[in-house]
Design a protein around this motif. Structure first.
Motif, PDB file in Angstrom:
ATOM      1  N   LYS A   1      63.065 -16.062 -42.206  1.00 54.38           N
ATOM      2  CA  LYS A   1      63.832 -14.952 -41.645  1.00 54.38           C
ATOM      3  C   LYS A   1      62.910 -13.790 -41.271  1.00 54.38           C
ATOM      4  CE  LYS A   1      67.617 -11.839 -42.963  1.00 54.38           C
ATOM      5  NZ  LYS A   1      68.562 -11.501 -44.060  1.00 54.38           N
TER       6      LYS A   1
ATOM      7  N   GLU B   1      69.402 -15.575 -40.025  1.00 54.66           N
ATOM      8  CA  GLU B   1      69.965 -16.843 -40.512  1.00 54.66           C
ATOM      9  C   GLU B   1      71.026 -17.388 -39.562  1.00 54.66           C
ATOM     10  OE1 GLU B   1      69.636 -16.869 -45.288  1.00 54.66           O
ATOM     11  OE2 GLU B   1      70.832 -15.223 -44.480  1.00 54.66           O
TER      12      GLU B   1
ATOM     13  N   THR C   1      65.407 -19.495 -42.962  1.00 54.62           N
ATOM     14  CA  THR C   1      65.578 -19.326 -44.399  1.00 54.62           C
ATOM     15  C   THR C   1      64.836 -18.097 -44.900  1.00 54.62           C
ATOM     16  OG1 THR C   1      65.306 -20.423 -46.547  1.00 54.62           O
ATOM     17  CG2 THR C   1      63.577 -20.768 -44.924  1.00 54.62           C
ATOM     18  N   ASP C   2      65.246 -17.617 -46.045  1.00 51.68           N
ATOM     19  CA  ASP C   2      64.557 -16.509 -46.711  1.00 51.68           C
ATOM     20  C   ASP C   2      63.441 -17.059 -47.589  1.00 51.68           C
ATOM     21  OD1 ASP C   2      65.509 -14.042 -45.919  1.00 51.68           O
ATOM     22  OD2 ASP C   2      67.251 -14.134 -47.230  1.00 51.68           O
TER      23      ASP C   2
ATOM     24  N   GLN D   1      61.750 -16.710 -51.111  1.00 51.05           N
ATOM     25  CA  GLN D   1      62.186 -16.213 -52.409  1.00 51.05           C
ATOM     26  C   GLN D   1      61.089 -16.390 -53.448  1.00 51.05           C
ATOM     27  OE1 GLN D   1      64.997 -14.611 -52.998  1.00 51.05           O
ATOM     28  NE2 GLN D   1      65.865 -14.940 -50.954  1.00 51.05           N
TER      29      GLN D   1
ATOM     30  N   THR E   1      60.779 -21.619 -50.416  1.00 49.33           N
ATOM     31  CA  THR E   1      61.546 -21.607 -49.180  1.00 49.33           C
ATOM     32  C   THR E   1      62.103 -23.002 -48.979  1.00 49.33           C
ATOM     33  OG1 THR E   1      61.414 -21.373 -46.788  1.00 49.33           O
ATOM     34  CG2 THR E   1      59.424 -22.071 -47.891  1.00 49.33           C
TER      35      THR E   1
ATOM     36  N   HIS F   1      56.103 -10.860 -43.403  1.00 52.19           N
ATOM     37  CA  HIS F   1      57.369 -11.458 -43.832  1.00 52.19           C
ATOM     38  C   HIS F   1      57.269 -11.864 -45.296  1.00 52.19           C
ATOM     39  CE1 HIS F   1      58.160 -11.386 -39.601  1.00 52.19           C
ATOM     40  NE2 HIS F   1      57.129 -12.170 -39.366  1.00 52.19           N
TER      41      HIS F   1
ATOM     42  N   SER G   1      58.199 -11.978 -49.398  1.00 50.09           N
ATOM     43  CA  SER G   1      59.400 -12.193 -50.195  1.00 50.09           C
ATOM     44  C   SER G   1      59.845 -10.867 -50.817  1.00 50.09           C
ATOM     45  CB  SER G   1      59.094 -13.186 -51.325  1.00 50.09           C
ATOM     46  OG  SER G   1      58.223 -12.559 -52.290  1.00 50.09           O
TER      47      SER G   1
END
Length: 373
Positions: free
Chosen positions: A37, A105, A135-136, A138, A155, A202, A204
């Motif tokens: 994302k 998303e 996707t994010d 994390q 991810t 980008h 987390s």
């Protein structure tokens, strides 16, 4: 085949797809793309078409990428409002590239390429298309020891190289090209995050221990015995903190509950004292300042009198109202005007002689009475 370029977070399934018949065809560089994302992604394809079709020369009038139809017609992505300012479609020498930046998303979809020619019915779509998954990134935390934690940068994308992660501590880069998982030592003020190698913009969401909790009491005014009182504990933490409430006793602290709020539905004078809370997650534990609660005592007699007044007040008001209304009615009757009748003095006598007789009787002096010896 994988596509990796600085500024892109893209993982591609290494498969080429060729769709076509009679020299019509679309070749996608990949059929699956997974991106993080907020990053930028490119989808690429090449296409072919017959130089002549049904006896006439073929010319390409339009090519475009689409994901949906509107009124049965395929819609060019460059004309879709949700992609405005984020999408770019470039074609050169029968090679077309769709570029989407600032991925969200909701951009997850199947993208297809279409050719329109000068022939009636001369439309060709490469199907199946390219499946994009956004996707994010994390950062998961597992507690290992009292001062250590295992961090995993995760991810749903399948990374082509597990040694493609960057780790950050308090905003400073630790190392590049290391595994998605690492064991770290941490302090109460440390903040960790991760990113994919080459895609530092980008990162987390950061993980950190709870900040010192703040405590509040509601209502904030003077607390009276029997009233409802709520104490609230809150802290900034990621992962989210778990809370515990304590009451300070003479030689120890007793645990009251393990919730963000401590509620007294009817507080007692015996509940006065000092209270505090703790906030804890897998990165650490912090304690709030103590909050002193003073409960104003109210004697049972005063409580009973107050209750009696509350019960009798409506009755007393009704009685006063009725009494006032009755008094108002009595005053009105007493003040009513008395009807008077004026008599004609000559109307009750037959003639003037009768009137003279009455007048003489009224003026006649009484006879003197002899004294008795």
């Amino acid at each position: 085949m994988s596509l990796t370029a600085r500024g892109f977070v893209v993982f591609l399934l290494s498969t080429q797809v060729v769709q076509g018949q009679d020299d019509w065809g679309v070749t996608y560089t990949s059929t699956e793309i997974c991106a993080v994302k907020g990053s930028t992604v490119e989808m690429r394809c090449s296409f072919t078409y017959p130089s002549r079709w049904e006896g006439s020369v073929t010319t390409v009038e339009k090519t475009f990428w689409f994901t949906q139809k509107e009124d049965g017609e395929r819609v060019d992505l460059t004309a879709v409002s949700v992609y405005a300012g984020r999408v770019e479609d470039r074609c050169e020498n029968n090679i077309c590239t769709l570029r989407i930046k600032n991925l969200t998303e909701s951009d997850s979809a199947e993208y297809k390429f279409m050719i329109k020619t000068n022939h009636k019915g001369g439309i060709y779509t490469g199907s199946p298309g390219v499946t994009l998954s956004v996707t994010d990134l994390q950062l998961k935390v597992s507690r290992a020891y009292s001062d250590q934690a295992e961090l995993k940068c995760q991810t749903s994308c399948r990374a082509p190289d597990i040694n493609s992660y960057i780790w950050y501590k308090n905003g400073e880069e630790l190392r590049t090209g290391i595994s998605y998982s690492r064991l770290v030592n941490f302090g109460s003020a440390d903040i960790y995050s991760c990113a994919l190698n080459g895609h530092e913009n980008h990162r987390s969401p950061s993980v950190y221990a709870p900040k010192p909790p703040s405590v509040s009491v509601s209502p904030s005014a003077e607390i009276e015995e029997g009233s409802s009182v709520t104490l609230t504990c809150s802290s900034d933490a990621n992962p989210a903190a778990n809370y515990t409430w304590y009451k300070e006793e003479t030689s120890y602290s007793s645990i009251l509950n393990e919730e963000p709020q401590l509620v007294f539905s009817s507080i007692n004078s015996s509940d006065f004292g000092e209270y505090f809370c703790t906030a804890e997650n897998k990165m650490g534990r912090t304690t709030s300042e103590k909050l002193f609660i003073d409960v104003k005592y109210t004697s049972p007699m005063i409580i009973n009198i107050t209750r009696l007044v509350l019960v009798l007040s409506p009755l007393l008001l009704v009685c006063l109202w009725m009494r006032k209304k009755k008094a108002s009615c009595s005053t009105t009757e007493a003040n009513e005007p008395i009807e008077t009748v004026e008599l004609d003095p000559f109307s009750v006598y037959e003639d003037v002689s009768d009137l003279n007789m009455v007048s003489a009787e009224q003026t006649e002096e009484p006879e003197e009475q002899e004294d008795l010896v």
